[in-house]
Write an enzyme that holds these catalytic residues in place. Structure first.
Site, PDB file in Angstrom:
ATOM      1  N   GLN A 218       0.825  -1.199   0.000  1.00  0.00           N
ATOM      2  CA  GLN A 218       0.000   0.000   0.000  1.00  0.00           C
ATOM      3  C   GLN A 218       0.863   1.253   0.000  1.00  0.00           C
ATOM      4  O   GLN A 218       0.333   2.353  -0.056  1.00  0.00           O
ATOM      5  CB  GLN A 218      -0.909   0.013   1.241  1.00  0.00           C
ATOM      6  CG  GLN A 218      -1.936  -1.113   1.267  1.00  0.00           C
ATOM      7  CD  GLN A 218      -2.667  -1.181   2.590  1.00  0.00           C
ATOM      8  OE1 GLN A 218      -2.621  -2.185   3.281  1.00  0.00           O
ATOM      9  NE2 GLN A 218      -3.349  -0.093   2.979  1.00  0.00           N
ATOM     10  N   PHE A 249      -6.000  -3.979   3.414  1.00  0.00           N
ATOM     11  CA  PHE A 249      -6.691  -3.741   4.691  1.00  0.00           C
ATOM     12  C   PHE A 249      -5.784  -3.110   5.748  1.00  0.00           C
ATOM     13  O   PHE A 249      -6.073  -3.199   6.943  1.00  0.00           O
ATOM     14  CB  PHE A 249      -7.308  -5.034   5.237  1.00  0.00           C
ATOM     15  CG  PHE A 249      -8.029  -5.851   4.205  1.00  0.00           C
ATOM     16  CD1 PHE A 249      -9.155  -5.348   3.568  1.00  0.00           C
ATOM     17  CD2 PHE A 249      -7.569  -7.111   3.829  1.00  0.00           C
ATOM     18  CE1 PHE A 249      -9.812  -6.080   2.588  1.00  0.00           C
ATOM     19  CE2 PHE A 249      -8.213  -7.843   2.849  1.00  0.00           C
ATOM     20  CZ  PHE A 249      -9.342  -7.327   2.227  1.00  0.00           C
ATOM     21  N   GLU A 253       0.561  -1.814   4.569  1.00  0.00           N
ATOM     22  CA  GLU A 253       0.991  -0.421   4.651  1.00  0.00           C
ATOM     23  C   GLU A 253       2.461  -0.370   5.051  1.00  0.00           C
ATOM     24  O   GLU A 253       3.289   0.124   4.309  1.00  0.00           O
ATOM     25  CB  GLU A 253       0.131   0.369   5.642  1.00  0.00           C
ATOM     26  CG  GLU A 253       0.541   1.847   5.700  1.00  0.00           C
ATOM     27  CD  GLU A 253      -0.391   2.708   6.543  1.00  0.00           C
ATOM     28  OE1 GLU A 253      -1.519   2.280   6.829  1.00  0.00           O
ATOM     29  OE2 GLU A 253       0.015   3.832   6.916  1.00  0.00           O
ATOM     30  N   ARG A 331      -5.461   7.344  17.037  1.00  0.00           N
ATOM     31  CA  ARG A 331      -6.784   7.263  16.417  1.00  0.00           C
ATOM     32  C   ARG A 331      -7.783   6.524  17.315  1.00  0.00           C
ATOM     33  O   ARG A 331      -8.984   6.797  17.288  1.00  0.00           O
ATOM     34  CB  ARG A 331      -6.711   6.634  15.031  1.00  0.00           C
ATOM     35  CG  ARG A 331      -7.953   6.898  14.183  1.00  0.00           C
ATOM     36  CD  ARG A 331      -7.768   6.469  12.737  1.00  0.00           C
ATOM     37  NE  ARG A 331      -7.303   7.529  11.860  1.00  0.00           N
ATOM     38  CZ  ARG A 331      -8.106   8.395  11.222  1.00  0.00           C
ATOM     39  NH1 ARG A 331      -9.422   8.328  11.356  1.00  0.00           N
ATOM     40  NH2 ARG A 331      -7.601   9.321  10.450  1.00  0.00           N
ATOM     41  N   ARG A 363      -7.508  -1.455   8.748  1.00  0.00           N
ATOM     42  CA  ARG A 363      -8.790  -0.787   8.467  1.00  0.00           C
ATOM     43  C   ARG A 363      -9.459  -0.199   9.719  1.00  0.00           C
ATOM     44  O   ARG A 363      -9.958  -0.939  10.576  1.00  0.00           O
ATOM     45  CB  ARG A 363      -9.716  -1.797   7.817  1.00  0.00           C
ATOM     46  CG  ARG A 363     -10.835  -1.186   6.984  1.00  0.00           C
ATOM     47  CD  ARG A 363     -11.602  -2.288   6.304  1.00  0.00           C
ATOM     48  NE  ARG A 363     -12.440  -1.800   5.220  1.00  0.00           N
ATOM     49  CZ  ARG A 363     -13.033  -2.582   4.332  1.00  0.00           C
ATOM     50  NH1 ARG A 363     -12.877  -3.878   4.391  1.00  0.00           N
ATOM     51  NH2 ARG A 363     -13.780  -2.074   3.384  1.00  0.00           N
ATOM     52  N   PHE A 365      -7.615   1.718  11.726  1.00  0.00           N
ATOM     53  CA  PHE A 365      -6.371   2.257  12.265  1.00  0.00           C
ATOM     54  C   PHE A 365      -6.498   2.668  13.732  1.00  0.00           C
ATOM     55  O   PHE A 365      -6.175   3.775  14.125  1.00  0.00           O
ATOM     56  CB  PHE A 365      -5.967   3.474  11.410  1.00  0.00           C
ATOM     57  CG  PHE A 365      -4.490   3.785  11.410  1.00  0.00           C
ATOM     58  CD1 PHE A 365      -3.579   2.935  10.804  1.00  0.00           C
ATOM     59  CD2 PHE A 365      -4.001   4.952  11.990  1.00  0.00           C
ATOM     60  CE1 PHE A 365      -2.217   3.236  10.782  1.00  0.00           C
ATOM     61  CE2 PHE A 365      -2.638   5.262  11.968  1.00  0.00           C
ATOM     62  CZ  PHE A 365      -1.750   4.407  11.364  1.00  0.00           C
ATOM     63  N   THR A 462      -3.869  11.668  10.483  1.00  0.00           N
ATOM     64  CA  THR A 462      -3.611  12.550  11.616  1.00  0.00           C
ATOM     65  C   THR A 462      -2.152  13.005  11.630  1.00  0.00           C
ATOM     66  O   THR A 462      -1.804  13.931  12.342  1.00  0.00           O
ATOM     67  CB  THR A 462      -3.972  11.864  12.945  1.00  0.00           C
ATOM     68  OG1 THR A 462      -3.220  10.654  13.054  1.00  0.00           O
ATOM     69  CG2 THR A 462      -5.451  11.552  13.000  1.00  0.00           C
ATOM     70  N   ALA A 531      -5.908   5.313   5.520  1.00  0.00           N
ATOM     71  CA  ALA A 531      -6.736   6.334   6.162  1.00  0.00           C
ATOM     72  C   ALA A 531      -7.965   6.681   5.319  1.00  0.00           C
ATOM     73  O   ALA A 531      -8.486   7.797   5.398  1.00  0.00           O
ATOM     74  CB  ALA A 531      -5.919   7.597   6.456  1.00  0.00           C
ATOM     75  N   GLU A 733     -12.641   2.792   5.460  1.00  0.00           N
ATOM     76  CA  GLU A 733     -12.595   2.269   6.825  1.00  0.00           C
ATOM     77  C   GLU A 733     -13.900   2.374   7.607  1.00  0.00           C
ATOM     78  O   GLU A 733     -14.244   1.466   8.362  1.00  0.00           O
ATOM     79  CB  GLU A 733     -11.502   2.996   7.620  1.00  0.00           C
ATOM     80  CG  GLU A 733     -10.101   2.733   7.137  1.00  0.00           C
ATOM     81  CD  GLU A 733      -9.122   3.756   7.681  1.00  0.00           C
ATOM     82  OE1 GLU A 733      -9.200   4.931   7.272  1.00  0.00           O
ATOM     83  OE2 GLU A 733      -8.299   3.403   8.515  1.00  0.00           O
TER      84      GLU A 733
END
Lengths: 782, 498
Positions: A218, A249, A253, A331, A363, A365, A462, A531, A733
């Protein structure tokens, strides 16, 4: 033009109703036909160049924590087909593949911090030989006692990152003065991504130390940077490319990097193409998962069930390193309010270090853990007050003068009252509440539960600097369009949506827009596709690129035809020029002859976001996505078995760019969340070995777990209040957290056993977890 | 003796003379043929991404079944047709199943999609299916195909659309020709490919099997390979000699002999389902939850017994019913009560050169009540935490004999002897009389804690299942005692399975 003057970013306001022919249509996924015929090419399907070698990682199978004092790799090297074995000594650059602050060695240099930590990699002529050889290493070890659980880590007081907190008001004083107060605690389990395509990378060495890496990631930019860092070459020498992933998902990442780096190290050492595809069991053991948490809270409330103050503490199992735990746990805190106003509030998060694989993006996060705790608070208040749980939720939802989040951002776009009212009607909530009560009074063994949970989810990274994107658009002289952008396709339909944007801009049909593989060679310095931001930021970047080209074409056409610029438009494959039109193809041919540039790089950065983490102030999100779900379940109070009977969902995607794809994201996200709170259980033994490392032991939902009564609708939105791509909203998400309704419905079913007692239900609600709660209820004094 | 295996691929007969005895069909497709449409998701037969359809000739028809290519050995395909996702779109465009998947947005990342298409393709070919089949049937055929993206709703819709008409595609149209070739391939030869040190063999008769196994008692017997396949793909066990049982004539028999049913060792779960469900619907309900459609098309009742797994689902039921195992070798035949076959964890009463030929399963007699329950985290395609089977013989409203067996509570499938003894004379409906039996569980079982359940849950659930069986025996409708597998629904004709 006045529009440009009032809109310095070049973004016209799209909220006005135009006539759209490609966006807002339920266009099918661009690869759908290739998917169903087996023609879509994933990395493992690519033709292997002659001489391709295969790589498999190896680890010390004896311990979850400690040191190895000696490694005997001779049996590995002696295995037929083995070409070489890589260890830390074979890393020319930096032996680290962390996405953040370090601490993730590519190959362990002697310290073992979790069971499954990679120590070496075998390079062999076949995948089978590499995998078999990888099991043959012999280690001499010094064993230390691992910290496996949140309790272990809390007892040892070890953290991967410092504690973080925010809030407002004198929480303890308000709690003390509250008419009522309750304390709660729940375990919230983690989750394995279980992307169907496991981690894979294929590295092809070039000249001058160049490396081309196909990676199922990702985050191609991070793969590029980490490969360059490990090989000690400039970023410019490395290209990372991904056409598609078989699911991500969040699990690709940061977790895709290590395999790309190892494949590249092998390719650099052997000067041959090297492919590393993890076996499923290795994948589940060696890559991070959703954080599991212990959430503890104290909440004060009044006789009407309205929260007066709350203190919420999250203790997260982060695993052995920081990875993305800072953002993930932040988060969790940002969503510990879910959709509810807490007048006085203090939210705390501890990021605990355990000797387990480093937990990572998944997903939501971190958001889902916060949401689940908020919903437990509402359910508990409902039990204590005897109010209907939906009534408690409605009384606590954000509203006028109750619209500031615990982190100080004002909720300006709240559409929950409308969503809740409509779903309450379409789900027939009140009548079904009565039916559930009647059923439960008639049945002793089987009990039904019903729950209705809202959702508010903040959209933007964020980490502010990640909110940027690039796109590259070429128009060729036959009028076909080549589209490239920094986002990656993992099944979510991002490429389809961005292609829709481009086709719409040029007034072309979708088949004129060529979707191409994401590569760091075309669009550099990209954010991860994460995100939920993929379409928001890459769609905007592509639109900007298109508009730059269009602006040149418009100027050219205006000059050529003597038509005012505002009477030139792109529609139906034509360039509309005043009252006449010329085919787009002819216009671009003429423009080329006239030496007009038909290519452009678009760049977008998200406006308005100002979050300052150190001071815990500012605005972290551009906007919120909203939704609500109503779920009904039946449980067996003798065995703990549970069945979901019906689900109704109403979800807000603004003006949908593609209703078919958005519905798919909502349904898929919900079912994934349902798995998280029901059947999906990660289980480590007392030695710290993950024992649920294959689909035989780790159970994601299958078809029969999804009820036939599964009604999903899009909220009839007037469009995103903020200026987003065609006024759509992010959808990747948020719907996962609608599955909190399933967990609350199980809670409701268990709660029916003894009114007034709060069931100590933990997530996931496996049969055993349900029975634990049922047993506790039976033993509880009212 | 034939020194090759032969199967149909894309309308042609392929003959393989050189292949590894444990080379999987998936590796053959992806690495040898370079037909990469079929995906590897888990390499253990659980996710279904590698699903292909296998055609066989039965009763004058060509029948297609979904199988997991990742744990099937390529030699096992002898005499069959292999159909992959690349093969089903005709010149006229997509197959109806593919078209419906596209139209209903049934793919997102697309990685599970080839397997899902092939499971639905196999169901599509079933001439006896409803048009469209009920949701429960679609779910059952999809139970072995995990999708992590869609949430299944669009896939189910695609299935309903594609299956709303009877089968009519290039496979139905060429069925006669295909059937002819399959009949031709089903010759009477024993197959032996390789050397005496390393081979894949598929004998044609029980005698040939017994002789070969006597010569190679170290060979691995393979029926469906749904277990042995994992020895290869996950445990890297060195298996050099494979004797495939799938071609042995008569070993797959399913015979109703009046008071009992005989299930041959190589009868698959799928083939045996109706015969077993005929004894009691609970058996059918449990068998339909074993593995997936793919696993049940390959896996066998004999294999489920012979591998001695403590968590196999059929042994507890068969033990409760009083089944007898038929063991055969070149020297002798013998019969063993199934409960005595399981000696200890990983150890069975099977001599070198001896193989399981079949199992004789008594039917219920008048006055007998049977109940079976499978408890797992997920209903479909999961391994039991607890598997309980109960046979009560009643006279004058009290239990005169009880046979109770559990899986998941000990190192082998095991009878609950102490519990059984305390049930004699108990009236099922009088809960107060249950306690001696409930207390006896601790005498019979000291279960372990593992990833499927804790020891505590296992023991408590075993007790709960006895309670449930007694309540139901006393007449409680299962609509009030079960969230799934309700007997009333089944008796009303909601037959699951095409």
């Amino acid at each position: 033009m006045s529009a440009l003057e009032s809109d310095p970013d070049g973004l016209r306001d799209d909220s006005q109703e135009g006539v759209f022919s490609v966006v807002r249509q339920p266009v099918r996924h661009d690869s759908a036909v290739k998917h169903v015929t087996g023609q879509a090419i994933y990395i493992d399907d690519m033709r292997e160049p002659e001489g391709t070698l295969h790589v498999a990682p190896g680890f010390c199978r004896q311990i979850a924590r400690g040191r190895f004092t000696a490694v005997d790799l001779d049996p590995v090297r002696a295995f037929p087909g083995v070409v070489t074995v890589l260890t830390a000594a074979d890393v020319p650059g930096v032996n680290d593949c962390s996405p953040s602050i370090g601490g993730d060695p590519i190959f362990s240099e002697g310290v073992v911090e979790f069971w499954g930590q990679v120590v070496f990699a075998v390079v062999a002529t076949t995948r089978d030989a590499a995998r078999r050889a990888a099991t043959l290493a012999r280690f001499e070890v010094v064993t230390e006692t691992p910290a496996i659980t949140v309790a272990d880590a809390r007892a040892a007081d070890i953290h991967v990152l410092p504690e973080y907190r925010f809030g407002r008001g004198d929480v303890e004083a308000v709690l003390a003065d509250s008419p009522k107060r309750l304390d709660g605690r729940m375990v919230i389990g983690g989750q394995e991504h279980f992307y169907l395509e496991g981690q894979i990378a294929f590295a092809l060495p070039g000249e001058d130390g160049d490396m081309h890496v196909h990676s199922s990631t990702q985050h191609p930019t991070e793969v590029q940077h980490l490969v360059a860092k490990a090989l000690a070459v400039p970023d410019a020498a490395v290209t990372a490319e991904v056409r598609r992933m078989g699911g991500g998902f969040g699990g690709k990442e940061s977790q895709a990097s290590q395999w790309a780096v190892i494949a590249a190290l092998a390719a650099a050492k052997t000067r041959r193409p090297c492919k590393l595809r993890l076996d499923r069991d290795d994948d589940m053991v060696m890559t991070g998962k959703r954080h599991d948490d212990v959430a503890e809270f104290a909440v004060g409330y009044d006789a009407d069930g309205r929260v007066t103050a709350t203190r919420m503490d999250f203790y997260a199992r982060c695993g052995y390193s920081a990875d993305l735990s800072l953002g993930v746990n932040d988060r969790t805190m940002f969503h510990a309010d879910n959709a509810y106003f807490y007048p006085a509030v203090r939210i705390l998060s501890q990021r605990l270090k355990t000797n387990t694989v480093s937990n990572t993006a998944f997903r939501g996060f971190g958001g889902p853990q916060g949401v689940l705790a908020a919903e437990r608070m509402m359910d508990a208040i409902a039990v204590e007050t005897g109010l209907d749980p939906l009534e408690v939720r409605k009384r606590n939802i954000y509203g006028p003068d109750r619209d500031v989040t615990p982190y100080g951002m004002k909720v300006e776009d709240n559409v929950l009252p409308e969503i809740i009212a409509e779903l309450e009607r379409t789900s027939d909530y009140a009548a079904r509440r009565a039916e559930v009560k009647a059923f439960n009074s008639r049945n002793r063994i089987l009990k039904k539960g019903l729950a209705f949970t809202p959702l508010k989810f903040g959209i933007s990274f964020t980490l502010v600097h990640l909110n940027q994107a690039g796109a590259l658009v070429h128009v060729y002289t036959d009028g076909s369009v080549h589209l490239n952008h920094g986002g990656t396709e993992m099944g979510q339909g991002l490429n389809t949506k961005v292609a829709q944007v481009v086709a719409e801009e040029f007034g072309l049909t979708l088949d004129r827009v060529k979707i191409t593989a994401t590569t760091t060679g075309k669009v550099p310095n990209t954010a991860p596709t994460a995100a939920s931001s993929g379409t928001d930021i890459n769609g905007m970047a592509a639109q900007i690129a298109c508009r730059q080209i269009k602006a040149r074409l418009v100027a050219f056409v205006a000059n050529e035809f003597g038509t005012p610029e505002d009477q030139i438009a792109f529609r139906d494959g034509q360039v509309i020029i005043g009252n006449g039109s010329v085919p787009f193809t002819e216009v671009v041919k003429k423009a080329f002859i006239a030496r007009i540039q038909l290519s452009s790089a678009g760049y977008y950065k998200t406006p308005k976001i100002t979050w300052n983490r150190d001071r815990a102030e500012g605005r972290p999100f551009l906007y919120f996505a909203y939704g609500a779900a109503c779920s009904e379940v039946t449980i067996d109070t003798m065995t703990g078995e549970m069945k979901v009977d019906r689900v109704d969902i109403l979800h807000d995607v603004g003006k949908s760019l593609n209703p078919a794809i958005d519905i798919g994201q909502i349904e898929g996200g919900f079912v994934q969340g349902m798995g998280w709170v029901t059947t999906e259980e990660l289980w480590w033994d007392d030695k710290g070995r993950l024992r649920t490392h294959a689909p035989s032991t780790y159970k994601i939902p299958c078809a029969s777990d999804v009820p036939d009564a599964f009604n999903v609708a899009l909220y009839d939105s007037p469009g995103n209040r903020e200026i987003t791509i065609f006024r759509s909203k992010a959808v990747g998400e948020p719907p996962l957290m609608l599955a909190a309704s399933v967990f609350s419905a199980v809670f409701d079913a268990v709660a029916s056993l003894k009114p007034g007692v709060i069931p100590p239900l933990d997530a996931p609600a496996t049969p055993e977890a349900i029975m634990r709660a049922v047993t506790a209820m039976r033993r509880a004094e009212v | 003796m034939r020194d090759s295996v032969r199967f149909i691929r894309q309308g042609r007969v392929v003959e393989l003379k050189s292949f590894g005895p444990t080379e999987t069909l998936l590796d053959h497709l992806r690495l040898t043929e370079r037909a990469c449409g079929t995906k590897e998701g888990c390499n253990e037969g659980d996710c279904g991404a590698c699903t292909v359809a296998v055609g066989t000739h039965e009763d004058g028809k060509v029948v297609y079944r979904p199988v997991n290519a990742c744990i099937l050995f390529v030699g096992q395909l002898d005499g069959k047709e292999i159909v992959t996702v690349e093969d089903i779109a005709g010149s006229g465009g997509l197959h109806p199943v593919q078209q419906a998947m596209v139209d209903h947005h049934g793919s997102q990342c697309g990685f599970c999609t080839p397997g899902i298409v092939m499971s639905l393709f196999a169901l599509y070919q079933d001439a006896g299916r409803a048009t469209p089949p009920p949701r429960a049937v679609i779910d059952e055929w999809l139970s072995g195909n995990l999708c992590r993206c869609t949430g299944y709703r669009p896939i189910v819709e695609a299935a309903r659309t594609a299956l709303s008409a009877p089968p009519d595609d290039m496979f139905t149209r060429s069925a006669e020709a295909t059937g002819g070739v399959l009949q031709f391939l089903a010759d009477a030869e024993d197959v032996f490919v390789g050397t005496d040190q390393r081979f894949f063999a598929a004998p044609r008769s029980v005698e040939a099997l017994a002789a070969l196994y006597e010569r190679h008692p170290d060979a691995t017997l393979v029926a469906g390979a749904t277990d042995v396949g994992l020895w290869i793909t996950k445990q890297f066990r060195p298996v050099e000699k494979v004797i495939h049982l799938g071609r042995v004539d008569g070993l797959d028999r399913i015979e109703d002999v009046g008071p009992a049913v005989i299930i041959g060792a190589t009868a698959t779960y799928e083939a045996a389902t109706d015969a077993l469900a005929g004894i009691d619907p609970d058996i059918g309900a449990v068998v339909r939850r074993i593995g997936s459609r793919q696993v049940r098309a390959s896996g066998t009742i004999g294999g489920n017994i012979a591998n001695g797994s403590p968590i196999g689902d059929t042994p507890p039921m068969l033990i409760a019913l009083g089944a007898t195992l038929e063991l055969v070798s070149a020297k002798a035949n013998r019969a063993v009560p199934l409960e005595d076959f399981f000696i200890a964890y990983g150890r069975q009463d099977r001599q070198p050169g001896e193989f399981v030929a079949g199992v004789l399963v008594p039917k219920l007699k008048a006055g007998q009540v049977f109940r079976a329950y499978k408890i797992s985290k997920r209903f479909d395609q999961d391994i039991s935490a607890v598997m309980g089977a109960f046979l009560f013989t009643l006279a004058d409203g009290v239990i005169t004999e009880a046979r109770i067996a559990f899986g998941g509570l000990a190192g082998t499938p095991k009878r609950a002897a102490a519990v059984e003894a305390r049930l004699i004379g108990v009236a099922p409906g009088s809960a107060a009389a249950w306690s001696p039996a409930m207390e006896a569980f601790a005498e019979d079982f000291q279960p372990l804690t593992d990833m499927r359940a804790s020891a505590h849950y296992r023991l408590e659930t075993a007790r709960a299942l006895l309670g449930k069986a007694l309540l139901e025996t006393a007449g409680a409708p299962t609509t009030r005692t079960r969230v799934i597998g309700q007997r009333e629904a089944r008796q009303e004709g909601a037959h699951v399975g095409a």
